[in-house]
Design a protein around this motif. Structure first.
Motif, PDB file in Angstrom:
ATOM      1  N   GLU A   1      36.738  37.469  35.914  1.00 11.31           N
ATOM      2  CA  GLU A   1      37.867  36.259  36.246  1.00 11.31           C
ATOM      3  C   GLU A   1      37.004  35.041  36.341  1.00 11.31           C
ATOM      4  N   ARG A   2      35.749  34.937  36.978  1.00 16.17           N
ATOM      5  CA  ARG A   2      35.162  33.898  37.228  1.00 16.17           C
ATOM      6  C   ARG A   2      34.412  33.281  36.014  1.00 16.17           C
ATOM      7  N   TYR A   3      33.729  34.023  35.176  1.00 19.50           N
ATOM      8  CA  TYR A   3      32.850  33.862  34.070  1.00 19.50           C
ATOM      9  C   TYR A   3      33.422  33.933  32.704  1.00 19.50           C
ATOM     10  N   GLY A   4      34.261  34.656  32.625  1.00 16.17           N
ATOM     11  CA  GLY A   4      35.157  34.868  31.494  1.00 16.17           C
ATOM     12  C   GLY A   4      34.233  35.838  30.570  1.00 16.17           C
ATOM     13  N   ASP A   5      34.846  36.096  29.430  1.00 14.99           N
ATOM     14  CA  ASP A   5      34.262  37.248  28.350  1.00 14.99           C
ATOM     15  C   ASP A   5      32.818  37.167  28.209  1.00 14.99           C
ATOM     16  N   PHE A   6      32.276  35.820  28.579  1.00 14.70           N
ATOM     17  CA  PHE A   6      30.765  35.634  28.211  1.00 14.70           C
ATOM     18  C   PHE A   6      29.993  36.297  28.842  1.00 14.70           C
ATOM     19  N   VAL A   7      30.528  36.807  30.322  1.00 12.99           N
ATOM     20  CA  VAL A   7      29.498  37.430  31.178  1.00 12.99           C
ATOM     21  C   VAL A   7      29.433  39.042  30.927  1.00 12.99           C
ATOM     22  N   LEU A   8      30.269  39.440  29.919  1.00 15.53           N
ATOM     23  CA  LEU A   8      30.198  41.209  29.861  1.00 15.53           C
ATOM     24  C   LEU A   8      29.263  41.114  28.674  1.00 15.53           C
TER      25      LEU A   8
END
Lengths: 150, 652, 193
Positions: A86-93
Motif C-alpha cells: 500500500e505504501r510503495y506500490g507494485d514496485f516493491v513486490l
C-alpha cells in the motif's frame, strides 16, 4: 556483475554499520523464519535489485524491523506484504502480482513449453508425411546422400 | 607515446578487420582461391594489432600513466600490480578492448587450427568474425577510446573500486568474455552455413568443439562471479537473479542447448535448422547482455558509465548482427532442410526434450529480465521481477530437465527402449528417493533441500550408471577395464559434466539447510551455532597495502577442540574513501564456516555467523562441468575428424 | 542440392518468428534509449502510490534545537491557503545541500515549505539549518523513519507537492535542482496556486 552494490555504498545513507542489529531479530524462530520469508519477497528500493533481507541500506533495515514488528503482532504474510504494498506500490513486490500488465510474464513458462511442443509436433507430422511420400526433389537428394556416403 | 601506439593499433586492427570481412567473403562467393587464402593471414595480422593495443593499455596501467584518463579514473599507484591489470579490464573501455582481443584470438584460432576446414567455409567464418570485429572496433574508436589523454595529468589516479580488488573478480571478466565471444565463432559458422546453404556432419563436428569451449569458459566465468558474490559481498548469498547475472545466464542456457543439438547434427544430420538458430541466438544473447549492461536501460546500477550514444551504437550492432543473421535464417533456412526421422523415445528425442526445456527456461529468464523495462514503456507500469518469480517459474521446467538428464544418455539413437533404460536406472532412482528421505529425516521438514539432494543423487548416479553401462561392467566385467580405456573422451566428458551438475545441485541443496545468527559479542564471549562454539577473542587494527582495517578474531570450537580461527575484517580504503566487509570463511569441503564483522559497540562487535553445508560444492560442480567440457573437447574424434574427412574427399 | 524453388512449404512464417521477435525487441530498446534521453523512461524511478491522495496519517515531534512548530497530518488537510511542499531531508545527506538554495528561494517567494527531518541527530540537524538557512515553516522530526515509510519515501531528499485541497500532486525523488525548480515545479505551483 552485481555492481548495484555501488549504489548502496554511494548513496551514503548513515553508515552506522553494515551487518545489522541482533536486536532486530525475533526471538521466536518460527516467527523469525516467517519474517525472513516475507522480507525475501520485498524489494529494497535503494539497492534496487536486492530483497530487504539481503540489503544493508538503512531503508531496508527499517523495513525489516517493520516486518518483524507486524509479524510479532501476529499478522500473516499476506497482511504484512499488503501493508508495504500500500505504501510503495507494485514496485516493491519481487513477485509481481498477476495483473493485465504481467499476464504474459506469468504465462511465459506455459507459452514457451506449449509453443515448443506445438512446433515439434508440427514439424514431426510433416517429416512423417514427407518420409511417407518422397517428392522427386527429395528422392534426388536421397540419391545424392547415398552417393556421398558410398 | 605508448597510448598513441595503442590507439593507432586499434585503428589498424579496425581496417584489417574490414578487409578481413570483405575479401574472404567475396572470395568464397566467387570461389576465388586467392581471395579466400587471404583470410588466415588477415586474421593473424588483426590479432597482432589488437594484441598490441591491449598490451599498450596494460602498460599504461602498469606504469600508472596518469595522462591517460582511463588510468586516472580506474587506477592508483599504490595498488597491487594484479589489480592494476584487472583495473585495465574492470571498466567499460578496457573491457571492450579485452572483448575484441578475445574475438581476434578466436579469429586467429580458426585460422590456425582450421586448416583442414573446407576453404570456403573457413573463409566465410573468418570473414564474418572480421565483420563482427569491425563493428566493435568502430564502437571503441568512436565512442569509448581507452587511450583518451588528460592534460595536465593529475598527480595520481582515483583508484579502482575496492570491492573489485579481488583475485576472483580479476579473472571473472576474461572467463566470461571467452565464453561470450566464443559464441561469436559458432555464430560465424551458422551464418557461413546459411550463406553456403549447407549443414552437414562435418559442420556439426566443427561447431561442437567451439560451443564446448565457449560453454566451459562461460560456466567457469559465471561460477567465479557467483563465488565472488558469496565471499566478497558478505551476505552468504551466491545468486541474486540480478538482471546483470541473468544476462550471463542466458547465453549459458542457449549455449547448453546448442551443445546438445549440435550432437544430433553431427551424429544424425538432423535438427540442422534448429541448431543454426540456436547458434545465432547464443551469440545474440551474449550481445544482448553487452547491450543491457552498457546502455543504461537496465535497472541495475553498474560501474560502466551510461552514455545513451553508446547504447544506440550497441543496439545498432546488436540489430545488424542478430537481426541480420535472423533475416538470413528466414530466407535461407529452408535450404538446409532434412529433418531426420526418429521415434519420440530415442536419443534424439531426449536431446529435443533437453532443448525444449532449456529454451523454455531461457525464455522465462529472458522475459523476466526484460519485462519490467517493457512493462514500463508499453503500459507505464513500474513492476519488479525478482528471485521469487524466477524460482517459481523455472522450477517446474528444471525438474523434468533434471529427470531427463540421467535417462537421455542411456537411450539409443533412432529408437530406444525407455523401460530398459529405466530398468538400468532403478538403483539410481532408489538412491535419489533415499537421499530425499534421509534429508527429511536428518534435517527436518525441508522440502526443497530434500528435492535438491534427490536431484544430486539422480544425476551423479545416472552419470555413473551411464559409464558402467558403456563399459559393460556387469555384463562382461573382465573386459570392463579395456572398454573403459577405449571409451571415447566425449562419453567421459558428458558423464562428468552431468555429474558436475549433480554436485552443484548438492551444493544448492546444502545451502538450503544453511543456518546463521546475528550476535553482539564482547571479547571473550561466545555463542552457539550449528553445534559449534564461536568465541570472539579480540578486535584490533591492521594495515594493508592500500587499506586499513578492523579485524576480529573468532575462534570456532567443536566440543572444546579448536576447529579454526576466523578473522573477518572491515576494510577502509582511503583512496575513494570506501568501506568493504571481508568475510572470513573456513571450509572443509563439506561445510563453510562464515563470519562477517559488523558494528562495534561497547567494546564488543556485532558478528553475523553462517554455517553453510556443502556450499563449496556449488562452484566445485561448475568446475567439474567445465572439466567435462574440456575432456569432450580433447576427444580424438573431434580433433581428427576434419582431416580424415578431407582425405576421404581427396580420394573420392 | 538443387536451387529449385523449395516445394510449397506451409507455415514458412515460423522461420520469420525469431526475426519478428528480435525486431520488436529492438524497437522497444530504441524507445527506451530515446526515453532515457528525454527523461520519459527512467529505469530507477519508483512511482508514488500517494498521487491524488491526501497525506497519510502521522504526527511528528518538533526538532528541539530549532524553534519551529511540529508537523502532523492535520496541518496538511485541505482547505489550505496555497500549495504546500513537504520535504524529507537530513543533515548527513549530501544532495540535500545541493537542493537547499532552491528551497530557500521558494520560501522567500512565500511558498509554504514543510520539512521532515529524517533519521538525523538533533544538534547536526540544527547546525545544518543554521549554516544553510531555514526554509521551513513547520518541521517534524522522524527519527525512526516510520513516517517516511508511510509516505513511501525511499531515500532523502524527497519532496511532495500538495494542492489546496491537501491532495498529493507531485513527488520528486532526489535533489530539486535549479532546473527541476524552473521546469517541473514552477508550472505545477502555478497550476495549483
Amino acid at each position: 556483475m552485481t555492481r548495484w552494490i555501488f549504489l548502496c555504498l554511494l548513496l551514503a545513507l548513515p553508515a552506522w554499520g553494515a551487518v545489522g542489529d541482533p536486536n532486530e531479530r525475533l526471538a521466536d524462530p518460527a516467527k523469525e523464519a516467517l519474517a525472513r520469508d516475507i522480507g525475501r519477497e520485498l524489494r529494497c528500493l535503494v539497492c534496487q535489485n536486492q530483497s530487504i533481507e539481503d540489503s544493508d541500506a538503512q531503508l531496508a533495515r527499517d523495513l525489516r524491523r517493520l516486518v518483524r514488528e507486524r509479524v510479532a503482532a501476529g499478522e500473516d504474510q499476506t497482511a504484512v506484504i499488503r501493508f508495504v504494498h500500500e505504501r510503495y506500490g507494485d514496485f516493491v513486490l519481487l513477485r509481481p502480482p498477476v495483473t493485465a500488465a504481467t499476464m504474459l510474464l506469468w504465462a511465459t513458462p506455459v507459452l514457451a513449453l506449449g509453443g515448443g511442443i506445438a512446433v515439434i509436433m508440427f514439424r514431426r507430422r510433416r517429416a512423417m508425411a514427407e518420409a511417407a511420400a518422397l517428392s522427386p526433389d527429395e528422392a534426388k537428394r536421397l540419391a545424392e546422400l547415398d552417393r556421398g556416403a558410398a | 607515446m605508448i597510448g598513441e601506439i595503442g590507439h593507432f593499433a586499434l585503428a589498424l586492427g579496425c581496417i584489417l578487420a574490414l578487409v578481413q570481412a570483405i575479401l574472404p567473403l567475396i572470395g568464397a562467393h566467387r570461389a576465388d582461391a586467392r581471395l579466400m587464402a587471404l583470410a588466415s593471414p588477415l586474421a593473424g595480422a588483426q590479432l597482432i594489432a589488437i594484441a598490441s593495443a591491449f598490451g599498450a593499455l596494460l602498460w599504461a596501467f602498469a606504469v600508472n600513466d596518469t595522462t591517460v584518463s582511463n588510468v586516472v579514473l580506474n587506477s592508483h599507484s599504490q595498488k597491487p600490480l594484479l589489480y592494476k591489470f584487472s583495473g585495465a579490464w574492470g571498466n567499460h573501455e578496457g573491457s571492450m578492448v579485452l572483448w575484441v582481443l578475445i574475438l581476434a584470438l578466436c579469429g586467429g584460432a580458426v585460422a590456425g587450427f582450421g586448416r583442414d576446414l573446407p576453404s570456403a567455409l573457413q573463409a566465410r567464418v573468418i570473414g564474418i568474425l572480421g565483420l563482427i570485429a569491425v563493428g566493435f572496433l568502430g564502437f571503441i574508436i568512436f565512442t569509448s577510446n581507452p587511450f583518451e589523454r588528460v592534460w595536465p595529468p593529475p598527480m595520481d589516479g582515483q583508484g579502482l573500486n575496492p570491492i573489485l580488488q579481488d583475485p576472483g573478480l580479476a579473472f571473472h571478466p576474461p572467463m566470461l568474455y571467452l565464453g561470450y565471444v566464443g559464441y561469436a565463432v559458432t555464430f560465424a559458422f551458422a551464418v557461413a552455413a546459411l550463406l553456403e546453404g549447407r549443414v552437414d556432419a562435418a559442420w556439426g563436428r566443427w561447431v561442437r568443439p567451439w560451443s564446448l569451449a565457449a560453454w566451459s569458459f562461460l560456466t567457469l566465468g559465471i561460477a567465479l562471479g557467483s563465488w565472488w558474490a558469496y565471499y566478497e559481498l558478505g551476505w552468504g548469498g551466491y545468486w541474486f537473479w540480478d538482471p546483470v547475472e541473468n544476462a550471463s545466464l542466458l547465453p549459458w542456457l542457449i549455449g547448453t542447448a546448442l551443445l546438445h543439438s549440435a550432437i544430433v547434427v553431427e551424429k544424425r544430420e538432423s535438427l540442422k535448422i534448429w541448431t543454426v538458430l540456436l547458434a545465432i541466438l547464443a551469440f545474440g544473447m551474449s550481445l544482448l547482455g553487452t547491450f543491457l549492461v552498457r546502455s543504461g536501460v537496465l535497472n541495475s546500477v553498474h560501474a560502466f558509465a551510461n552514455d545513451p550514444a553508446r547504447g544506440v551504437f550497441i543496439l545498432a550492432l546488436l540489430m545488424a548482427y542478430v537481426a541480420g543473421a535472423l533475416a538470413l535464417f528466414a530466407w535461407r533456412a529452408p535450404k538446409l532442410g532434412g529433418t531426420g526421422i526418429f521415434a519420440p523415445i530415442s536419443r534424439e528425442g531426449g536431446l529435443v526434450l533437453n532443448n525444449l526445456l532449456l529454451c523454455s527456461i531461457a525464455a522465462v529468464v529472458l522475459v523476466g529480465t526484460l519485462w519490467p523495462m517493457f512493462a514500463d514503456i508499453m503500459f507505464g507500469a513500474k513492476i519488479s521481477v525478482g528471485a521469487p518469480f524466477f524460482n517459481a517459474a523455472t522450477a517446474p521446467l528444471a525438474i523434468p530437465l533434471v529427470a531427463a538428464m540421467a535417462v537421455g544418455p542411456l537411450l539409443a539413437w533412432k529408437r530406444a527402449d525407455l523401460a530398459g533404460a529405466l530398468q538400468r536406472l532403478w538403483w539410481v532412482g532408489a538412491l535419489a528417493v533415499a537421499s530425499a528421505f534421509l534429508t527429511l529425516l536428518v534435517a527436518g521438514y525441508h522440502v526443497l533441500p530434500a528435492l535438491g539432494f534427490a536431484a544430486a543423487a539422480w544425476l551423479i548416479g545416472g552419470a555413473t550408471a551411464d559409464l558402467l553401462d558403456r563399459i559393460a561392467a556387469f555384463r562382461r566385467p573382465s573386459q570392463a577395464w579395456n572398454r573403459a580405456r577405449g571409451l571415447p573422451r566425449a562419453a567421459w566428458g558428458s558423464a562428468i559434466a552431468h555429474a558436475g551438475m549433480g554436485v552443484t545441485f548438492a551444493g544448492l541443496a546444502g545451502m538450503g539447510l544453511a543456518t546463521d545468527t546475528l550476535v553482539a559479542l564482547k571479547p571473550g564471549e561466545a555463542t552457539q551455532l550449528a553445534g559449534y562454539e564461536w568465541r570472539l577473542e579480540r578486535i584490533r587494527d591492521v594495515q594493508g597495502p592500500n587499506w586499513s582495517a578492523r579485524r576480529a578474531t573468532v575462534t570456532v570450537l567443536d566440543g572444546g577442540r579448536v576447529v579454526t580461527v576466523l578473522e573477518p575484517e572491515k576494510r577502509f580504503f582511503p583512496v575513494g574513501r570506501m568501506n568493504t566487509t571481508e568475510a572470513a570463511i573456513h571450509t572443509n569441503a563439506l561445510r563453510d564456516l562464515y563470519a562477517v564483522l559488523g558494528d562495534e559497540r561497547d567494546g564488543g562487535g556485532v558478528l553475523r555467523l553462517h554455517h553453510n553445508p556443502l556450499a563449496p560444492w556449488i562452484w566445485f560442480g561448475a568446475v567439474i562441468m567445465a572439466l567435462g567440457g574440456g575432456l569432450s573437447l580433447s576427444d580424438r574424434r573431434i580433433r581428427v575428424s576434419a582431416p580424415s574427412r578431407k582425405a576421404a574427399a581427396a580420394t573420392a | 542440392m538443387s536451387d529449385n524453388a523449395p516445394p510449397k512449404r506451409p507455415r514458412r512464417w515460423m522461420l520469420y518468428a525469431p526475426l519478428g521477435l528480435a525486431a520488436a525487441a529492438g524497437a522497444g530498446f530504441y524507445a527506451m534509449l530515446q526515453g532515457l534521453q528525454d527523461g520519459s523512461y527512467d529505469p530507477r524511478g519508483v512511482p508514488s502510490v500517494l498521487l491524488g491522495k491526501p497525506a497519510p496519517e502521522f504526527s511528528l515531534p518538533a526538532l528541539e534545537s530549532v524553534a519551529l512548530p511540529a508537523l502532523a497530518a492535520e496541518d496538511l488537510r485541505g482547505p489550505l491557503p496555497g500549495p504546500v511542499l513537504v520535504n524529507f531531508w537530513a543533515s548527513w545527506c549530501a544532495p540535500c545541500i545541493i537542493e537547499h538554495p532552491q528551497l530557500m528561494r521558494l520560501s522567500r517567494e512565500g511558498v509554504a515549505v514543510y520539512g521532515i527531518n529524517y533519521k538525523d541527530r538533533i544538534p547536526e540537524a540544527g547546525a545544518f539549518l543554521q549554516r544553510h538557512g531555514n526554509p521551513y515553516r513547520r518541521l517534524g522530526r522522524d527519527e525512526p523513519g516510520r513516517t517516511a515509510i508511510d509516505w513511501g519515501v525511499y531515500g532523502v531528499p524527497e519532496t511532495y507537492l500538495l494542492d489546496r485541497q491537501g491532495m498529493i500532486r507531485w513527488r520528486w525523488a532526489g535533489p530539486i535542482t535549479a532546473d527541476t525548480l524552473e521546469n517541473e515545479l514552477r508550472p505545477l505551483l502555478r497550476r495549483y496556486a
